[in-house]
Design a protein around this motif. Structure first.
Motif: not given
Length: 210
Positions: A42-48, A72-80, A82-86, A119-126
């Motif tokens: 979940g760190v090195s491979v983006p969901l897409a 964290d099932r969607l990923g463990r990379n903050y940028s990926d 948050t972009a996926t959720v948006r 803000a909550l989603l960002g915190f969870m992703a971080a």
């Protein structure tokens, strides 16, 4: 008709998609379909870019609900993450978590409500990324200590001698990864790893005396 889809990322041998499905159903979700990525970081491979993550993006439609055990099932990379959720919220998909029964959607047009949600989603992703980094550091320290003692064998392979030989045989015959995974009884990620570095796969088997 809107559907409820569970996405289960299974990154270790201790995790299973069936366990995540059982948790979701116990929490009251009526799941129409389960999409699972096996052995994917979940760190090195983006969901897409995950085999079934791509399929998830393709099938989710406005009005659908995406259920995950935790963000964290969607990923463990903050940028990926948050972009996926948006992207999914903008598409009209509702995201719900099994843990703590949290719901995120893009229905609200109130800027303050949206700001609190983001803000909550960002915190969870971080937090997901921070936990991954902490785990990685702990593993590195444990590996270093084991190497000093001469007992480090690396991660236990998800295949035995018979499965490795079958994968190698089918690769040599030009068979596609999906078919090899089905015939050999391994994940596609395992097929890719063996294909990309067969020597490492052989070393892993020898280290674990398989």
């Amino acid at each position: 008709m809107p559907r409820t889809i569970l996405y289960a990322r299974v990154s270790t041998t201790e995790q299973t998609a069936s366990h995540q499905l059982a948790q979701a159903e116990a929490a009251g979700f009526a799941i129409d379909e389960v999409i699972t990525d096996h052995g994917v970081s979940g760190v090195s491979v983006p969901l897409a870019e995950r085999p079934d993550g791509r399929r998830l993006f393709d099938i989710l439609r406005h009005g659908d609900t995406l259920v995950v055990r935790w963000i964290d099932r969607l990923g463990r990379n903050y940028s990926d993450v948050t972009a996926t959720v948006r992207e999914l919220l903008d598409r009209g998909v509702t995201i719900r978590t099994v843990i703590n029964a949290m719901t995120f959607d893009g229905a609200s047009t109130d800027p303050m409500t949206r700001a609190v949600r983001d803000a909550l989603l960002g915190f969870m992703a971080a937090m997901a990324e921070a936990q991954a980094e902490t785990t990685k550091e702990a593993q590195a320290a444990g590996i270093a200590a084991a190497r000093e003692r001469g007992v480090y064998r690396g991660r236990k392979p998800s295949f035995d001698r018979e499965k490795l030989d079958k994968v190698v045989e089918l690769l040599a015959a030009g068979t596609g990864p999906a078919e090899i995974a089905r015939v050999a009884g391994v994940s596609r990620q395992t097929v890719y790893r063996i294909r990309d570095d067969p020597a490492a796969a052989e070393r892993a088997l020898r280290a674990w005396r398989s």
